[in-house]
Motif scaffolding. Structure first.
Motif, PDB file in Angstrom:
ATOM      1  N   ASP A   1       0.173   5.160   5.059  1.00 39.41           N
ATOM      2  CA  ASP A   1       0.346   6.079   3.941  1.00 39.41           C
ATOM      3  C   ASP A   1      -0.943   6.345   3.184  1.00 39.41           C
ATOM      4  O   ASP A   1      -0.927   6.950   2.115  1.00 39.41           O
ATOM      5  CB  ASP A   1       1.448   5.559   3.004  1.00 39.41           C
ATOM      6  CG  ASP A   1       2.806   5.635   3.688  1.00 39.41           C
ATOM      7  OD1 ASP A   1       3.113   6.704   4.270  1.00 39.41           O
ATOM      8  OD2 ASP A   1       3.539   4.634   3.688  1.00 39.41           O
ATOM      9  N   ALA A   2      -2.067   5.866   3.733  1.00 42.19           N
ATOM     10  CA  ALA A   2      -3.366   6.185   3.132  1.00 42.19           C
ATOM     11  C   ALA A   2      -3.861   7.483   3.759  1.00 42.19           C
ATOM     12  O   ALA A   2      -3.710   7.699   4.958  1.00 42.19           O
ATOM     13  CB  ALA A   2      -4.358   5.059   3.382  1.00 42.19           C
ATOM     14  N   ASP A   3      -4.460   8.342   2.943  1.00 45.32           N
ATOM     15  CA  ASP A   3      -4.980   9.610   3.464  1.00 45.32           C
ATOM     16  C   ASP A   3      -6.289   9.401   4.198  1.00 45.32           C
ATOM     17  O   ASP A   3      -6.629  10.159   5.102  1.00 45.32           O
ATOM     18  CB  ASP A   3      -5.153  10.585   2.297  1.00 45.32           C
ATOM     19  CG  ASP A   3      -3.821  10.824   1.601  1.00 45.32           C
ATOM     20  OD1 ASP A   3      -3.089  11.723   2.044  1.00 45.32           O
ATOM     21  OD2 ASP A   3      -3.484  10.067   0.659  1.00 45.32           O
TER      22      ASP A   3
ATOM     23  N   ALA B   1       0.998   4.279  -2.627  1.00 45.93           N
ATOM     24  CA  ALA B   1       0.769   5.640  -2.125  1.00 45.93           C
ATOM     25  C   ALA B   1       1.926   6.561  -2.517  1.00 45.93           C
ATOM     26  O   ALA B   1       1.710   7.739  -2.824  1.00 45.93           O
ATOM     27  CB  ALA B   1       0.579   5.626  -0.613  1.00 45.93           C
TER      28      ALA B   1
ATOM     29  N   HIS C   1       1.098   9.920  -4.295  1.00 44.76           N
ATOM     30  CA  HIS C   1       1.467  11.181  -3.634  1.00 44.76           C
ATOM     31  C   HIS C   1       2.483  11.968  -4.456  1.00 44.76           C
ATOM     32  O   HIS C   1       2.469  13.201  -4.463  1.00 44.76           O
ATOM     33  CB  HIS C   1       1.999  10.898  -2.227  1.00 44.76           C
ATOM     34  CG  HIS C   1       0.939  10.398  -1.287  1.00 44.76           C
ATOM     35  ND1 HIS C   1       1.217   9.724  -0.114  1.00 44.76           N
ATOM     36  CD2 HIS C   1      -0.419  10.472  -1.355  1.00 44.76           C
ATOM     37  CE1 HIS C   1       0.078   9.409   0.493  1.00 44.76           C
ATOM     38  NE2 HIS C   1      -0.925   9.854  -0.238  1.00 44.76           N
TER      39      HIS C   1
ATOM     40  N   ILE D   1       0.850  -1.195   0.000  1.00 41.67           N
ATOM     41  CA  ILE D   1       0.000   0.000   0.000  1.00 41.67           C
ATOM     42  C   ILE D   1       0.886   1.246   0.000  1.00 41.67           C
ATOM     43  O   ILE D   1       0.641   2.210  -0.730  1.00 41.67           O
ATOM     44  CB  ILE D   1      -0.951  -0.002   1.218  1.00 41.67           C
ATOM     45  CG1 ILE D   1      -1.859  -1.240   1.147  1.00 41.67           C
ATOM     46  CG2 ILE D   1      -1.776   1.284   1.272  1.00 41.67           C
ATOM     47  CD1 ILE D   1      -2.749  -1.430   2.365  1.00 41.67           C
ATOM     48  N   SER D   2       1.944   1.205   0.786  1.00 39.94           N
ATOM     49  CA  SER D   2       2.850   2.350   0.853  1.00 39.94           C
ATOM     50  C   SER D   2       3.506   2.622  -0.493  1.00 39.94           C
ATOM     51  O   SER D   2       3.689   3.786  -0.877  1.00 39.94           O
ATOM     52  CB  SER D   2       3.925   2.121   1.933  1.00 39.94           C
ATOM     53  OG  SER D   2       3.293   2.052   3.201  1.00 39.94           O
TER      54      SER D   2
ATOM     55  N   PRO E   1      -4.261  11.880  -3.601  1.00 42.54           N
ATOM     56  CA  PRO E   1      -4.452  11.178  -2.327  1.00 42.54           C
ATOM     57  C   PRO E   1      -4.876   9.721  -2.524  1.00 42.54           C
ATOM     58  O   PRO E   1      -5.256   9.323  -3.627  1.00 42.54           O
ATOM     59  CB  PRO E   1      -5.561  11.978  -1.635  1.00 42.54           C
ATOM     60  CG  PRO E   1      -6.312  12.633  -2.742  1.00 42.54           C
ATOM     61  CD  PRO E   1      -5.336  12.855  -3.863  1.00 42.54           C
ATOM     62  N   VAL E   2      -4.803   8.949  -1.436  1.00 37.54           N
ATOM     63  CA  VAL E   2      -5.108   7.517  -1.479  1.00 37.54           C
ATOM     64  C   VAL E   2      -6.144   7.187  -0.414  1.00 37.54           C
ATOM     65  O   VAL E   2      -6.021   7.604   0.743  1.00 37.54           O
ATOM     66  CB  VAL E   2      -3.825   6.686  -1.222  1.00 37.54           C
ATOM     67  CG1 VAL E   2      -4.148   5.198  -1.095  1.00 37.54           C
ATOM     68  CG2 VAL E   2      -2.820   6.914  -2.346  1.00 37.54           C
TER      69      VAL E   2
END
Ligand SMILES: *Cc1c(COP(=O)(O)O)cnc(C)c1O
Length: 346
Positions: free
Chosen positions: A193-195, A159, A163, A155-156, A168-169
């Protein structure tokens, strides 16, 4: 007491625990639209802490959580990048298009997870002809792919690409705690790292109602307005949030039992004739398999129902079984016994 009916259709069918009923009966409540419900505030604070975010917002459902997250982070005419089998694209009644005026950009993936390269390719260049990319969505665990999971690092990595382009995520973590328990990682690692992140307390965590959205204070303020617009501003809703608190305090670690039961079920199903099941994809509480025989799905569903076992067809040739706290090991063996009887002549 053995269960009369074994219900493997979904973990949304879980019934509230006695501790939840007790907490609901005793909950301190107030008007939550006035932000005066202490039980809702406790749940939101607890959720934000678990996700490593500044604030949380209790919403009616995962669908509402995803919708306010998409609309709060996009503008009309922008594009939403997501997996082609994602819940948002397939099962949320096109809410992002209807309410957010956002165009979806579905991308086909192997396991339900966009690679960083796929995200890089999907993000639109600055050009007068094309929509601007507004948001990237990731789903973990992945529903339509059968409960597959990805690691926080995946996921990071996605992201970082988003980013880098100023996008955004959002993490649709309806079953995020299943991924966290399966990988023995804290939920906040996945959300780092998700918004924004949404998770359901109403699925394997067994609360009767609700999801929580988490993110920055500023994002939550916008999401709160949108929730009100959608009719989700509820009053003494601490009665429901109380069950969500019990879900987060008592029901997370036991998801490991559901995963063990899913593996037990999958092992038995894989050995049946005319069944195709990829054991490597049985990573959490969902067992997805296909039936290679005309009418076989109907035979299995009806034959199981006649034996008080409920399973769910998810297409002309596929069946999905979901394990949860109201299904135990003996129930799994009963289901396998039934499947063996039904498929004996196949
Ligand atoms: C269930 C689910 C949702 C929606 O949750 P509801 O509470 O049913 O609206 C969203 N995303 C995923 C991945 C889900 O599995």
């Amino acid at each position: 007491m053995p269960h009369d009916v074994v219900d493997l259709r979904s973990d949304t069918l879980t019934l509230p625990t006695p501790a939840m009923r007790e907490a609901m009966a005793r909950a301190d409540v107030g008007d939550d639209v006035w932000e005066e419900d202490p039980t809702v505030q406790r749940l939101e604070g607890l959720a934000a802490g678990l996700m490593g975010k500044q604030a949380g917002l209790f919403v009616a459902s995962g669908t509402m959580g995803n919708l306010v997250s998409v609309v709060a982070q996009t503008r009309p005419g922008q594009e939403l990048v997501l997996d082609a089998d994602s819940h948002i694209f397939n099962y949320e009644v096109a809410g992002s298009a209807v309410i957010g005026h956002v165009q979806t950009r579905p991308i086909t993936t192997e396991r339900g997870f966009l690679s960083p390269a796929q995200v890089a390719e999907a993000i639109r260049p600055r050009n007068i002809h094309v929509p601007a990319t507004g948001l990237v969505c990731v789903e973990n665990t992945h529903n339509r792919h059968g409960g597959t999971l990805c690691a926080p690092e995946e996921i990071s990595a996605v992201a970082a690409v988003a980013h880098g382009a100023g996008v955004p995520v959002h993490l649709d973590g309806a079953r995020l705690f299943n991924a966290a328990v399966a990988l023995k990682r804290p939920a906040r690692d996945f959300a780092a790292d998700a918004d924004s992140v949404t998770f359901c307390v109403s699925k394997g965590l067994a609360a009767p109602v609700g999801s929580v959205v988490c993110g920055t204070r500023d994002f939550i303020a916008r999401a709160r307005r949108l929730r009100k617009m959608l009719g989700g501003g509820m009053r003494q809703v601490g009665v429901l949030a109380a069950a969500g608190i019990v879900a987060l305090e008592q029901m997370i670690d036991r998801l490991a039992e559901d995963h063990a039961n899913a593996r037990r079920l999958a092992g038995g199903v894989a050995a049946l004739p005319r069944i195709r099941l990829d054991l490597a994809r049985v990573q959490t509480n969902i067992v997805l398999f296909s039936v290679d025989r005309p009418g076989g799905v109907e035979e299995l569903v009806a034959g199981s129902a006649a034996r008080k076992i409920k399973i769910h067809a998810v297409g002309p040739a596929s069946i999905r079984c979901v394990t949860h706290k109201d299904v135990d090991e003996a129930d799994i063996d009963r289901a396998l016994q039934a499947f063996a009887e039904i498929t004996r002549a196949w």
